[in-house]
Design a protein around this motif. Structure first.
Motif, mmCIF file in Angstrom:
data_model
loop_
_atom_site.group_PDB
_atom_site.id
_atom_site.type_symbol
_atom_site.label_atom_id
_atom_site.label_comp_id
_atom_site.label_asym_id
_atom_site.label_seq_id
_atom_site.Cartn_x
_atom_site.Cartn_y
_atom_site.Cartn_z
ATOM 1 N N ARG A 254 13.355 3.836 -3.776
ATOM 2 C CA ARG A 254 14.116 2.659 -3.822
ATOM 3 C C ARG A 254 13.030 1.651 -3.614
ATOM 4 N NH1 ARG A 254 18.538 0.742 -6.068
ATOM 5 N NH2 ARG A 254 19.421 -0.721 -4.914
ATOM 6 N N LEU A 255 13.008 0.572 -4.483
ATOM 7 C CA LEU A 255 12.058 -0.771 -4.584
ATOM 8 C C LEU A 255 12.658 -1.936 -4.248
ATOM 9 C CD1 LEU A 255 9.657 0.558 -7.553
ATOM 10 C CD2 LEU A 255 9.643 1.178 -5.134
ATOM 11 N N ARG A 256 12.213 -2.887 -3.845
ATOM 12 C CA ARG A 256 12.262 -4.204 -3.703
ATOM 13 C C ARG A 256 11.171 -5.181 -4.136
ATOM 14 N NH1 ARG A 256 15.557 -7.266 0.959
ATOM 15 N NH2 ARG A 256 14.976 -9.436 0.543
ATOM 16 N N LEU B 49 8.066 -0.597 -1.328
ATOM 17 C CA LEU B 49 9.432 0.119 -0.733
ATOM 18 C C LEU B 49 10.163 -0.830 -0.195
ATOM 19 C CD1 LEU B 49 7.112 3.462 -0.042
ATOM 20 C CD2 LEU B 49 8.489 2.937 -2.014
ATOM 21 N N MET B 50 11.534 -0.169 0.169
ATOM 22 C CA MET B 50 12.468 -1.078 0.930
ATOM 23 C C MET B 50 11.933 -1.218 2.533
ATOM 24 S SD MET B 50 14.969 -1.989 -0.766
ATOM 25 C CE MET B 50 16.105 -2.399 0.452
ATOM 26 N N ILE C 49 0.835 -1.174 -0.032
ATOM 27 C CA ILE C 49 -0.015 0.198 -0.144
ATOM 28 C C ILE C 49 1.030 1.284 -0.037
ATOM 29 C CG2 ILE C 49 -1.689 1.364 1.501
ATOM 30 C CD1 ILE C 49 -2.698 -1.224 -0.168
ATOM 31 N N ALA C 50 2.175 1.169 0.787
ATOM 32 C CA ALA C 50 3.058 2.292 0.697
ATOM 33 C C ALA C 50 3.513 2.632 -0.717
ATOM 34 C CB ALA C 50 3.914 1.970 1.373
ATOM 35 N N THR D 79 16.675 -5.390 -5.401
ATOM 36 C CA THR D 79 16.470 -3.808 -5.207
ATOM 37 C C THR D 79 16.936 -3.007 -6.244
ATOM 38 O OG1 THR D 79 18.403 -3.534 -4.024
ATOM 39 C CG2 THR D 79 16.668 -4.299 -2.806
ATOM 40 N N PHE D 80 16.027 -2.052 -6.583
ATOM 41 C CA PHE D 80 16.165 -1.233 -7.769
ATOM 42 C C PHE D 80 15.543 0.116 -7.242
ATOM 43 C CE2 PHE D 80 12.235 -3.370 -8.466
ATOM 44 C CZ PHE D 80 11.524 -2.385 -8.930
#
Length: 126
Positions: free
Chosen positions: A108-110, A122-123, A45-46, A87-88
């Motif tokens: 920054r996403l995972r 998100l991380m 959701i974030a 992660t990117f």
């Protein structure tokens, strides 16, 4: 009175480890299937909130950002099939139509494969 002990050696499937999610997740499998995912995909959701359009943006901007984030996740996971997570950084622009300026966002996403689901967030969601 004597009781005979019987041993049961019948094989049973191993107990499945429960996936503990520390945030709420939203199913986006319909969109993800069109990108190439073959198992269910959920985004946090974030992350969904981070992709939401500003008041001056179109709702279509959210759909495009979600598609792009999922496409990148699929791309990176496909590059190294042995890895269960990557992660990117996902860069995108937000347009403030009132000022005519663009605002750069770079969350920054995972992406992580857990059992039979891919989680993208998100991380801090993991």
């Amino acid at each position: 009175m004597q009781t005979q002990l019987t041993l049961d050696f019948t094989s049973r499937p191993p107990k499945q480890k429960l996936i503990i999610k520390n945030t709420t997740w939203m199913n986006v499998s319909d969109v993800a299937r069109g990108i190439g995912f073959t198992i269910p995909v959920e985004v946090s959701i974030a992350l969904s909130d981070a992709l939401e359009p500003l008041q001056t943006e179109d709702h279509d901007d959210y759909d495009q950002r979600l598609y792009d984030a999922l496409w990148l996740a699929h791309h990176y996971l496909s590059l190294d099939c042995q890895r269960e997570s990557i992660t990117f950084t996902f860069d995108f622009l937000r347009e403030d139509k009132h000022t005519g300026k663009f605002i750069e966002a770079s969350p920054r996403l995972r992406a992580e494969t857990q059992k039979q689901v891919v989680l993208v967030g998100l991380m801090q969601d993991f």
